[in-house]
Design a protein around this motif. Structure first.
Motif, PDB file in Angstrom:
ATOM      1  N   PRO A 259       8.037  22.004  68.609  1.00  0.00           N
ATOM      2  CA  PRO A 259       8.668  20.694  68.842  1.00  0.00           C
ATOM      3  C   PRO A 259       8.499  20.148  70.251  1.00  0.00           C
ATOM      4  CG  PRO A 259      10.111  22.068  67.519  1.00  0.00           C
ATOM      5  CD  PRO A 259       8.961  22.940  67.929  1.00  0.00           C
ATOM      6  N   GLY A 261       5.837  19.933  71.742  1.00  0.00           N
ATOM      7  CA  GLY A 261       4.548  19.263  71.797  1.00  0.00           C
ATOM      8  C   GLY A 261       3.526  19.920  72.692  1.00  0.00           C
ATOM      9  N   TRP A 287       4.430  19.643  65.561  1.00  0.00           N
ATOM     10  CA  TRP A 287       3.549  18.501  65.793  1.00  0.00           C
ATOM     11  C   TRP A 287       2.168  18.820  65.244  1.00  0.00           C
ATOM     12  CZ3 TRP A 287       4.822  13.725  67.259  1.00  0.00           C
ATOM     13  CH2 TRP A 287       6.060  13.529  67.883  1.00  0.00           C
ATOM     14  N   ASP A 288       1.586  17.849  64.554  1.00  0.00           N
ATOM     15  CA  ASP A 288       0.319  18.039  63.871  1.00  0.00           C
ATOM     16  C   ASP A 288      -0.561  16.817  64.137  1.00  0.00           C
ATOM     17  OD1 ASP A 288      -1.637  19.052  62.254  1.00  0.00           O
ATOM     18  OD2 ASP A 288      -0.506  18.908  60.389  1.00  0.00           O
ATOM     19  N   ARG A 289      -1.766  16.822  63.587  1.00  0.00           N
ATOM     20  CA  ARG A 289      -2.637  15.651  63.667  1.00  0.00           C
ATOM     21  C   ARG A 289      -3.076  15.248  62.271  1.00  0.00           C
ATOM     22  NH1 ARG A 289      -4.225  13.343  68.055  1.00  0.00           N
ATOM     23  NH2 ARG A 289      -3.875  14.320  70.077  1.00  0.00           N
ATOM     24  N   ARG A 294      -1.340  11.733  66.215  1.00  0.00           N
ATOM     25  CA  ARG A 294      -0.357  12.806  66.391  1.00  0.00           C
ATOM     26  C   ARG A 294       0.873  12.500  65.544  1.00  0.00           C
ATOM     27  NH1 ARG A 294       3.208  14.309  70.872  1.00  0.00           N
ATOM     28  NH2 ARG A 294       3.141  16.565  71.196  1.00  0.00           N
ATOM     29  N   ALA A 296       4.643  14.157  63.683  1.00  0.00           N
ATOM     30  CA  ALA A 296       5.668  15.204  63.632  1.00  0.00           C
ATOM     31  C   ALA A 296       6.023  15.451  62.173  1.00  0.00           C
ATOM     32  CB  ALA A 296       6.907  14.782  64.411  1.00  0.00           C
ATOM     33  N   ARG A 297       6.154  16.734  61.818  1.00  0.00           N
ATOM     34  CA  ARG A 297       6.415  17.076  60.424  1.00  0.00           C
ATOM     35  C   ARG A 297       7.504  18.118  60.313  1.00  0.00           C
ATOM     36  NH1 ARG A 297       0.163  17.458  58.150  1.00  0.00           N
ATOM     37  NH2 ARG A 297       0.057  15.360  57.319  1.00  0.00           N
ATOM     38  N   ASP A 320       6.929  13.640  56.905  1.00  0.00           N
ATOM     39  CA  ASP A 320       6.506  12.998  58.150  1.00  0.00           C
ATOM     40  C   ASP A 320       7.745  12.412  58.832  1.00  0.00           C
ATOM     41  OD1 ASP A 320       5.448  11.519  60.218  1.00  0.00           O
ATOM     42  OD2 ASP A 320       3.844  10.634  59.027  1.00  0.00           O
ATOM     43  N   THR A 322       7.688  11.483  62.140  1.00  0.00           N
ATOM     44  CA  THR A 322       7.230  10.905  63.402  1.00  0.00           C
ATOM     45  C   THR A 322       8.112   9.752  63.874  1.00  0.00           C
ATOM     46  OG1 THR A 322       4.974  11.508  62.768  1.00  0.00           O
ATOM     47  CG2 THR A 322       5.223   9.978  64.596  1.00  0.00           C
ATOM     48  N   MET A 325      11.267  11.198  65.378  1.00  0.00           N
ATOM     49  CA  MET A 325      11.037  11.858  66.655  1.00  0.00           C
ATOM     50  C   MET A 325      10.798  10.833  67.762  1.00  0.00           C
ATOM     51  SD  MET A 325      11.343  15.107  66.276  1.00  0.00           S
ATOM     52  CE  MET A 325      10.483  15.815  67.678  1.00  0.00           C
ATOM     53  N   LYS A 326      10.059   9.768  67.441  1.00  0.00           N
ATOM     54  CA  LYS A 326       9.833   8.730  68.442  1.00  0.00           C
ATOM     55  C   LYS A 326      11.129   8.014  68.794  1.00  0.00           C
ATOM     56  CE  LYS A 326       4.966   7.785  67.426  1.00  0.00           C
ATOM     57  NZ  LYS A 326       3.974   6.784  66.944  1.00  0.00           N
TER      58      LYS A 326
END
Length: 553
Positions: A259, A261, A287-289, A294, A296-297, A320, A322, A325-326
């Motif tokens: 987490p 990153g 964090w994944d791609r 990028r 977050a999962r 997902d 993301t 998280m943002k």
């Protein structure tokens, strides 16, 4: 492409074709395949007849039966049955019954097996036309048995009467049994289709990637092609074959992170790999791609067991998160920015308050009571700002040193003694003379201040707040307890009190000051020390905050 199933789990083609011919299959040549069992048996019987009863082969009825059977076989192969009504195919088993009847009349009762050959078209009729087909087959059997009575001078012996009764009854029993089994199979197949369609609709509707694999790495169901491909790659990497190392190396080319990153997750701790190994994974954030971006999962997975308890596969679900998280990062950045902006004027207020107090004392007059109000408000605001900064910090700085935890508790109690006196709360310390600890002095002081402040705020006047500390030698931990005699916490609030900015309804209604950050910050500090913080509460009796920290060596 998916690997083919092992031969132990997929019947051979000829066996599946034969089974389809007996109980019903769908395909270009399925009617031809249905005919083969009867044709093969009739061919074997004809060979035996040629060897033992050659005269029967020249009988017109026997030859007519063979001709009818050949006609049925040709029709099954070349007629475009798919363009005709579904029940048109019933013409073939009816021709088969006539063929068996004619052949039996020609062999003149020399071979008793001829009557039982009706079982093949009987199964066909019962499969397609259910009960009506079973009764048609039974009537055909009865005609076959009774025909010799009308066309020959057969003597009706008890044996003949037995055949007249038992063979049609047997065919009826077989037909009705097949009809019942077929109805149940069709109902079960319909239910399975509905369940598959429902599952497909659910998977397409949810905003979560779901993949189910068997132990061989084959995809059973999926609504996310990329996730399915990665799950297969993880299964290959753990397969122990020559391609395993290559698959693992390929996965390593796309690192995923914790987490924060920054910290790469090792191959054997990746959620996909753990899932394929049959481990339970619960809300694993990483964090994944995806498509170069990028993301977050949250990963969740669990093994699938059969009736005997054996693991037969696994199910994975990736969400997902993301945007969340943002949003959390934006919130933390905003809180940190506001807190930093507040710190500068707050420092000026406290500094000039001290300067004003010194001037008043130099002039020989007592400080105005308004000055004390300003100081208390400023100090309270500073505590809130420090808590905001701590809550917004994703990387809390820690500098552990050896100190006496009993002394740290005493310092916290001294600093909060004026607040406790104003609220008519008695503070008591029950600790050994010395409690050695390895902690960050500033952070542990902040933690103790928050726990004591909470206990004082939520305790009625005239009660006591007790702080105790001791060493749990068995667990190799230091234990600190802050026990009050306040209103207690409801079960609903107990599950949320450690969430940032959470304040119970009773606290809001009672206008008790606070930002809802104290316990959240205290828990974060405890966990950064490798410890834990828990609350034990009984409504109307009080609350005990239990802090556990690793004991120093």
């Amino acid at each position: 492409m998916d690997k083919p199933l092992p031969s132990t789990t997929r019947p051979a083609t000829w066996r599946r074709s034969l089974m389809g011919g007996l109980v019903g299959a769908e395909g270009r040549h399925h009617l031809f395949v249905r005919q083969l069992p009867l044709v093969v048996v009739m061919a074997i019987v004809t060979v035996l007849m040629a060897a033992f009863y050659p005269a029967a082969l020249v009988d017109p009825f026997y030859l007519g039966g063979l001709a009818l059977l050949l006609l049925s076989l040709v029709l099954s192969a070349f007629v475009p049955w798919s363009r005709l009504p579904p029940k048109a195919m019933l013409l073939l088993p009816i021709i088969d019954i006539l063929a068996v009847g004619a052949a039996r009349a020609g062999e003149a009762g020399r071979v008793d097996v001829f009557g039982l050959l009706v079982v093949f078209p009987a199964i066909w009729l019962a499969t397609v036309d259910k009960e009506r087909g079973a009764w048609v087959a039974t009537a055909g059997m009865a005609l076959i048995i009774m025909a010799p009575i009308f066309f020959t001078e057969m003597t009706l012996t008890p044996q003949v009467w037995t055949k007249l009764i038992m063979l049609p009854v047997t065919i009826a029993a077989v037909g009705l049994t097949v009809s019942t089994i077929t109805l149940r199979l069709e109902a079960s197949a319909q239910e399975n289709r509905q369940q598959r369609e429902l599952l497909h609709s659910i998977l397409q509707a949810v905003d979560v990637g779901v993949v189910a694999l068997d132990t061989g790495g084959r995809i059973i169901v999926s609504n996310d092609d990329e996730l399915a491909a990665r799950a297969r790659a993880a299964a290959t990497a753990l397969g122990g074959s020559g391609s395993s190392a290559a698959a693992a190396a390929a996965m390593a080319q796309t690192p995923i992170f914790e987490p924060d990153g920054k910290t790469a997750i090792p191959f054997d701790r990746r959620p996909l790999v753990r899932a394929v190994r049959g481990e339970y994974v619960r809300n694993y954030l990483f964090w994944d791609r995806r498509a170069g971006a990028r993301v977050a999962r949250y990963a969740t997975s669990g093994p699938v067991h059969d009736d005997s308890g054996e693991v037969v596969g696994c199910v994975l679900a990736f969400s997902d998160v993301t945007p969340l998280m943002k949003a959390a990062a934006a919130q933390s950045a905003f809180v940190a920015a506001v807190s930093h902006e507040l710190r500068t004027p707050l420092t000026a207020i406290l500094g000039y308050t001290d300067l004003l107090r010194e001037r008043l004392e130099d002039d020989g007059g007592p400080p105005a009571p308004e000055l004390a109000v300003i100081e208390r408000g400023a100090h309270r605001l500073r505590v809130i700002v420090e808590d905001l900064l701590t809550a917004a910090s994703s990387d809390m700085s820690m500098t552990p040193v050896r100190l006496d935890l009993a002394e740290a508790i005493h310092s916290a109690m001294v600093s909060l003694q004026p607040v406790a006196q104003a609220a008519q709360i008695t503070l008591e310390q029950h600790t050994p003379a010395a409690v050695p600890a390895l902690v960050d002095p500033e952070r542990i002081g902040q933690l103790l201040d928050n726990l004591l402040s909470n206990a004082i705020k939520y305790s009625p006047a005239g009660t006591t707040v007790v702080v105790g500390a001791w060493i749990d030698a068995a667990a190799k931990q230091l234990v600190v307890e802050v026990r009050d005699q306040g209103r207690g916490i409801t079960a609903e609030d107990a599950a949320l009190v450690f969430d940032p900015f959470y304040r119970s309804q009773s606290a809001r209604e009672s206008a008790i000051p606070g930002a809802g950050l104290g316990l959240s910050v205290a828990k974060s500090i405890a966990e950064r020390h490798g410890g834990s913080l828990r609350l034990h509460s009984t409504e109307g009796v009080g609350t005990t905050a239990e802090l556990r920290l690793p004991a120093p060596d």
